[in-house]
Design an enzyme around this catalytic site. Structure first.
Site, PDB file in Angstrom:
ATOM      1  N   ASN A 155       0.853  -1.189   0.000  1.00 26.46           N
ATOM      2  CA  ASN A 155       0.000   0.000   0.000  1.00 26.46           C
ATOM      3  C   ASN A 155       0.881   1.228   0.000  1.00 26.46           C
ATOM      4  OD1 ASN A 155      -2.854  -1.083   0.257  1.00 26.46           O
ATOM      5  ND2 ASN A 155      -1.734  -2.229   1.827  1.00 26.46           N
ATOM      6  N   GLU A 156       1.155   1.683  -1.208  1.00 28.30           N
ATOM      7  CA  GLU A 156       2.090   2.781  -1.403  1.00 28.30           C
ATOM      8  C   GLU A 156       1.410   4.107  -1.058  1.00 28.30           C
ATOM      9  OE1 GLU A 156       4.964   2.020  -1.661  1.00 28.30           O
ATOM     10  OE2 GLU A 156       5.404   0.465  -3.124  1.00 28.30           O
ATOM     11  N   PRO A 157       2.174   5.207  -0.992  1.00 25.91           N
ATOM     12  CA  PRO A 157       1.572   6.507  -0.699  1.00 25.91           C
ATOM     13  C   PRO A 157       0.362   6.749  -1.603  1.00 25.91           C
ATOM     14  CG  PRO A 157       3.935   6.712  -0.750  1.00 25.91           C
ATOM     15  CD  PRO A 157       3.629   5.304  -1.143  1.00 25.91           C
TER      16      PRO A 157
END
Ligand code: F6R
Length: 630
Positions: A155-157
């Site tokens: 879950n990236e930025p």
């Protein structure tokens, strides 16, 4: 919560092993409890460098203490997409090799997102994955690591609080971080299937683990920062049962470790005093001897000047102590000494201490270097090709065994033509790579004045997997170091004291060196001094420095030339580490010049560059010791 800065429970341990054992113990307890109730235990699992010791401990509990996994169901967080399950970097393969292959979880109860599902089926696959978790009653215990972007799972930025299992794009930083595993950023898949933040937060208990200084800034942000979708891990602050398990290095930026005086009363000792004085001097950009009582009082250090009855003597003590670290005679002037430099990889000696090494030689000491691992993994295939060609032509010119040479060159050419990134090299290719690094190491050491006879190659077995992941340290590894200690009988030893090299090789080398030294010291006529240098990745905090060896501009350029002898690592290194695009010689120079600048701004003499060392045992303040769990 242990203080007003931290927004969720945090446990800090002395090292990775202790933290991992604590997490493994919680999982074991859950499995046993569930089993006694005749129920299943549902685990959410992560991969990566972080959780490996949790899995090792669970395997140990299974093998030695009969921990039974037959009632366990698992769901992994993520998998690269697309990827084949048997690819070296696949999380399927990783989980089988590091956990599933060693315990008795029923095969049908293991769930990992599929890297092979077609693009048109991904959405329904993800929906089904979530449905399967729900059908099993939800996740009881979720293990997490944290990426440098603050990702949990992938879950990236930008990943929202409500996000669910889905196909995601990997952040550029994450791809850089994974480049070492894939032998080049260009081989890292652009996408992955990952459980969402919302899916993770539904776990009943969550343990996030983080180890090493490179995780310290993002860990601080996740624990002490505001909740924001730009750092997915901050959403964990809203979970009712999430705990962060850290080693001391990953906790270093938390207020309770970095600036404990801002939290309240401290246990003041000489080290903490020095840390506070240096912190204040840097914060105000004012030399130590110019700091006033008001400066201390206005910056949360009233207790300190109250204890010391003003800052006059405090400033002088800190200043003198730093002055005393500076020496141009690292071996002393009395008599020639035997110096043994333990260099994890074949270039760490010159990257970290070429200046000091040359100075030892010039001052008449006997210098030995022991290269601990062969470092062959970092040699590019094209260099093997070039050297094989060189040897064939060389042998042709001088009429030396042309037939055998040609057949080896043909093997190498064919092998490399058919090789995919990450494939394990054939013994012949490995041998050439080892030779390349050996000859470079000797060239660099000779450049610093160390004779070839004093270069020792330990070729420690834990490194020789042919893969990025290494084996645990065993007796043979320790024995290799013991042997060289017996042979050289050093007065002074230098070793790499890293805690955050990308693949942990430095840490493992240090662990082996410590075990060997303990053994050696039992019977040695005199115990050697042990000094630690930091690897290419960072420098010691100033308050930890015990010896600062200044380098003049010419000495620093000589050091650069010594590093250049490692031609195979020049321009682009195979494992530059994810955090830095600079070449090793640039890092070394920047770091040595930055140390000099720092000494200068603290009000000490202005040097061009400084190589810094800490004396073993590394000092720890009573205040930080009190934060550690055992
Ligand atoms: C792995 C995962 C990732 C990692 C994170 C840290 O399944 O989901 O979030 O936990 O990238 O990786 P390491 O532990 O390799 O630093």
């Amino acid at each position: 919560m242990s203080n007003r800065f931290e927004k969720l429970p945090v446990k800090i341990y002395e090292d990775n092993a202790r933290a991992s054992s604590a997490v493994a113990a919680r999982i074991a307890d859950l499995i046993r409890r569930r089993s006694a109730e005749g129920k299943k235990a549902v685990l959410g699992l992560a991969t990566g460098h972080t959780p490996i010791n949790v899995y090792r401990e669970l395997i140990r509990l299974h093998k030695n203490e009969g921990l039974d996994f037959s009632n366990v169901i698992t769901f992994n967080l993520d998998e690269y997409w697309p990827i084949q399950p048997d690819a070296f970097q696949s999380y399927h393969r990783w989980m089988n090799e590091n956990f599933f292959g060693h315990v008795n979880i029923p095969k049908g109860e293991i769930n990992i997102p599929a890297g092979t599902v077609g693009p048109d089926k991904v959405e329904s696959f993800c929906r089904q994955y979530e449905e399967n978790i729900r059908r099993c009653g939800g996740i009881d215990f979720q293990i997490l690591g944290i990426g440098r972007t603050g990702h949990i799972g992938f879950n990236e930025p930008g990943s929202g609080r409500e996000s669910r299992t889905r196909l995601v794009y990997l952040d550029a930083v994450t791809r850089k971080d994974a480049a070492g595993d894939f032998f080049g950023e260009e081989n890292v898949p652009a996408q992955a299937i990952s459980m969402g933040v919302g899916s993770i937060l539904e776990g009943r208990e969550i343990a996030l683990l983080a180890f090493g200084e490179h995780k310290a800034p993002i860990v601080q942000r996740a624990i002490e920062g505001e909740i924001s979708s730009s750092v997915a891990a901050t959403f964990l602050q809203s979970h009712p049962a999430c705990t962060f398990y850290l080693d001391e290095a990953a906790a270093a930026c938390l207020a309770r470790m970095a600036t404990p005086w801002l939290l309240g009363s401290c246990v003041w000792d000489e080290l903490l005093e020095r840390k506070a004085v240096i912190w204040l001097s840097q914060k105000l950009s004012r030399p130590i001897l110019k700091l006033t009582d008001e400066d201390y009082a206005e910056n949360g250090l009233a207790e300190l000047i109250h204890n010391r009855r003003g800052c006059y003597q405090l400033n002088i003590d800190a200043f003198k102590r730093l002055m005393n670290t500076i020496t141009g005679w690292p071996g002393g002037k009395e008599k020639p000494k035997k110096v043994l430099i333990l260099s994890p990889h074949p270039d760490d000696d010159v990257i970290c201490m070429a200046g000091t090494m040359s100075r030892f030689v010039k001052q008449g000491h006997e210098v030995h270097v022991a290269y601990m691992v062969s470092g062959f993994l970092s040699v590019f295939d094209y260099d093997v090709d070039r050297f094989a060609d060189f040897v064939r032509q060389f042998n042709d010119i001088f009429g030396l065994t042309p037939k055998q040479t040609r057949s080896i060159e043909e093997h190498i050419e064919k092998f490399l033509r058919n090789k995919s990134p990450g494939d394990i090299d054939s013994p012949e290719v490995q041998a050439v790579k080892i030779l390349i690094r050996r000859t470079e190491a000797v060239a660099a050491a000779k450049f610093c004045g160390v004779s070839e006879a004093n270069c020792h190659f330990l070729n420690m077995p834990f490194y020789n997997t042919g893969k990025v992941q290494k084996l645990p340290i065993v007796r043979q590894d320790v024995h290799a170091v013991e042997k060289i200690l017996d042979e050289v009988k050093p007065d002074i030893i230098f070793a790499a004291g890293d805690m955050s090299d990308p693949h942990g090789t430095h840490r493992m080398c240090l662990a082996a060196a410590m075990q060997a030294l303990e053994q050696y010291n039992k019977s040695a006529a005199r115990k050697p001094e042990l000094w630690l240098y930091r690897g290419a990745w960072q420098e010691w905090p100033v308050e930890q420095i015990d010896m600062a060896v200044p380098l003049a501009p010419d000495e620093l350029s000589q050091k650069r030339r010594a590093i250049f002898r490692h031609q195979s690592q020049k321009d682009t290194a195979m494992f530059p580490g994810p955090y830095d695009n600079r070449e090793f010689w640039q890092r070394a120079e920047d770091r040595n010049m930055a140390s000099a600048k720092l000494y200068d701004t603290l009000g000490l003499p202005e040097y061009h560059a400084i190589e810094a060392f800490a004396r073993w045992p590394i000092k720890r303040s009573a205040d930080s010791r009190k934060q550690l769990l055992s």
